[in-house]
Design a protein around this motif. Structure first.
Motif, PDB file in Angstrom:
ATOM      1  N   TRP A 223      14.106  57.060 -10.421  1.00 56.54           N
ATOM      2  CA  TRP A 223      14.821  56.839 -11.665  1.00 56.54           C
ATOM      3  C   TRP A 223      15.217  58.186 -12.252  1.00 56.54           C
ATOM      4  N   ILE A 224      16.468  58.301 -12.680  1.00 61.47           N
ATOM      5  CA  ILE A 224      17.024  59.562 -13.161  1.00 61.47           C
ATOM      6  C   ILE A 224      17.449  59.400 -14.614  1.00 61.47           C
ATOM      7  N   ASP A 225      16.916  60.257 -15.478  1.00 64.96           N
ATOM      8  CA  ASP A 225      17.316  60.321 -16.881  1.00 64.96           C
ATOM      9  C   ASP A 225      18.109  61.600 -17.085  1.00 64.96           C
ATOM     10  N   ALA A 226      19.402  61.487 -17.388  1.00 62.31           N
ATOM     11  CA  ALA A 226      20.269  62.648 -17.554  1.00 62.31           C
ATOM     12  C   ALA A 226      21.097  62.485 -18.818  1.00 62.31           C
ATOM     13  N   GLU A 227      21.697  63.580 -19.272  1.00 56.61           N
ATOM     14  CA  GLU A 227      22.490  63.543 -20.488  1.00 56.61           C
ATOM     15  C   GLU A 227      23.697  62.625 -20.355  1.00 56.61           C
ATOM     16  N   GLY A 228      24.196  62.449 -19.120  1.00 48.49           N
ATOM     17  CA  GLY A 228      25.356  61.589 -18.907  1.00 48.49           C
ATOM     18  C   GLY A 228      25.013  60.130 -18.702  1.00 48.49           C
ATOM     19  N   GLY A 229      23.721  59.786 -18.730  1.00 50.94           N
ATOM     20  CA  GLY A 229      23.299  58.418 -18.510  1.00 50.94           C
ATOM     21  C   GLY A 229      22.151  58.334 -17.534  1.00 50.94           C
ATOM     22  N   ASN A 230      21.723  57.121 -17.278  1.00 49.27           N
ATOM     23  CA  ASN A 230      20.591  56.885 -16.388  1.00 49.27           C
ATOM     24  C   ASN A 230      21.063  56.258 -15.078  1.00 49.27           C
ATOM     25  N   ASP A 231      20.252  56.427 -14.047  1.00 51.47           N
ATOM     26  CA  ASP A 231      20.583  55.863 -12.747  1.00 51.47           C
ATOM     27  C   ASP A 231      19.283  55.612 -12.003  1.00 51.47           C
ATOM     28  N   GLY A 232      19.363  54.811 -10.967  1.00 47.51           N
ATOM     29  CA  GLY A 232      18.188  54.518 -10.171  1.00 47.51           C
ATOM     30  C   GLY A 232      18.577  54.084  -8.780  1.00 47.51           C
ATOM     31  N   GLY A 233      17.634  54.209  -7.854  1.00 53.51           N
ATOM     32  CA  GLY A 233      17.908  53.821  -6.484  1.00 53.51           C
ATOM     33  C   GLY A 233      16.633  53.753  -5.674  1.00 53.51           C
TER      34      GLY A 233
ATOM     35  N   GLY B 202      19.398  69.365 -18.884  1.00 52.58           N
ATOM     36  CA  GLY B 202      18.168  68.958 -18.229  1.00 52.58           C
ATOM     37  C   GLY B 202      18.245  67.551 -17.677  1.00 52.58           C
ATOM     38  N   VAL B 203      17.570  67.336 -16.574  1.00 48.26           N
ATOM     39  CA  VAL B 203      17.497  66.030 -15.919  1.00 48.26           C
ATOM     40  C   VAL B 203      16.033  65.743 -15.622  1.00 48.26           C
ATOM     41  N   ASN B 204      15.587  64.533 -15.942  1.00 49.49           N
ATOM     42  CA  ASN B 204      14.230  64.102 -15.622  1.00 49.49           C
ATOM     43  C   ASN B 204      14.275  63.108 -14.474  1.00 49.49           C
ATOM     44  N   LEU B 205      13.438  63.327 -13.471  1.00 50.74           N
ATOM     45  CA  LEU B 205      13.352  62.446 -12.314  1.00 50.74           C
ATOM     46  C   LEU B 205      11.964  61.822 -12.257  1.00 50.74           C
ATOM     47  N   HIS B 206      11.919  60.525 -12.004  1.00 52.11           N
ATOM     48  CA  HIS B 206      10.666  59.797 -11.852  1.00 52.11           C
ATOM     49  C   HIS B 206      10.687  59.111 -10.491  1.00 52.11           C
TER      50      HIS B 206
END
Length: 276
Positions: A49-59, A237-241
């Protein structure tokens, strides 16, 4: 080079360790049983799961590794690793693949020290197929009964095939392994990695992992959570989980503790996402 950096990968790692104080002390187990060939093969599946300033995404993510330790004599060892990781998103897939070699001196009752080198390539539908990285550095482990402390430092480069352009890489990594029992291990990890580009490209990694091996069998199951904080490349900044479950098959070692002190005990920082 900007295109390369925007599509390449940041490698971040793998192993972590925390357990409650109420657990009983580990059962006594001999660790100085002599040199031997040992290794394991593992595979995992999970999500990112990716939390970024441009939005979130997952895969989805999946990968694996194979490691083999070969003793040269009673103390000197050579270990070889192969590894692969992939991430699948709606917009495409990314993957990395490579290997590592470790050369080290080990006393199973006290410590191990040596050096390592890695090389990693990148690809996929959306990945930079002409990019690769290499790293070299020292590593050491210290053994305290049911605790292993593991440290690495490294330098390397991110390169593009057929080009003289490159970006310097350096990083450090620390891992603690706590054995509740010979076949139950918890790991904790912290790492920092920097890629020397004009805007800066850095990552801080924290990870936790639990490992359980079924007594009298070669099979281990494990679960791992990894958090990565990426900064630079003109981003706030980007947060990855990343959360995965996996299985490992081991040969040449009777327990997780035996493998840690006599088998394929070394590893390397593993990618969480193909970024730079």
């Amino acid at each position: 080079m900007k295109r390369l950096l925007a599509g390449a990968m940041l490698a971040v790692v793998a192993s972590p360790a925390f357990a409650a104080d109420v657990v009983a002390p580990i059962a006594e187990e001999p660790v100085a049983s002599g040199p031997r060939i040992a290794g394991h093969v593992e595979a995992f599946l999970g999500g990112l799961w990716i939390d970024a300033e441009g939005g979130n995404d997952g895969g989805w993510v999946a990968g694996g590794a194979a490691r083999l330790n070969f003793p040269i004599d009673a103390r000197w060892n050579i270990q070889g690793d192969l590894f692969a990781d992939g991430a699948w998103f709606d917009e495409g897939d990314f993957n990395s693949y490579g290997g590592a070699v470790h050369a080290y001196w080990r006393d199973p009752s006290s410590f191990a020290a040596g050096g390592f080198a890695t090389i990693t390539g990148y690809g996929g539908d959306s990945g930079p197929g002409d990019a690769y990285t290499f790293t070299v550095g020292p590593e050491a482990q210290v053994y305290f009964d049911n605790v292993t402390l593991y440290g690495q430092a490294y330098y390397g480069q991110l390169r593009e095939s057929g080009s003289s352009d490159h970006a310097d890489i350096w990083g450090v990594r620390g891992v603690a392994r706590y054995f509740v029992q010979p076949n139950l291990r918890f790991d904790g990890e912290l790492g920092y990695r920097s890629v020397d580009v004009s805007d800066g490209a850095d990552s801080v990694t924290a990870a936790l992992q639990g490992n359980y091996r079924f007594d009298g069998t070669p099979w281990t199951v494990f679960g791992r959570y990894q958090f990565d904080r990426l900064t630079g490349l003109s981003s706030d900044g980007v947060n990855l989980h990343k959360l995965v479950l996996g299985v490992r098959a081991t040969f040449g070692a009777d327990t997780l503790l035996d493998e840690d002190r006599n088998g394929a005990t070394m590893d390397t920082q593993r990618s969480s996402y193909l970024f730079f």
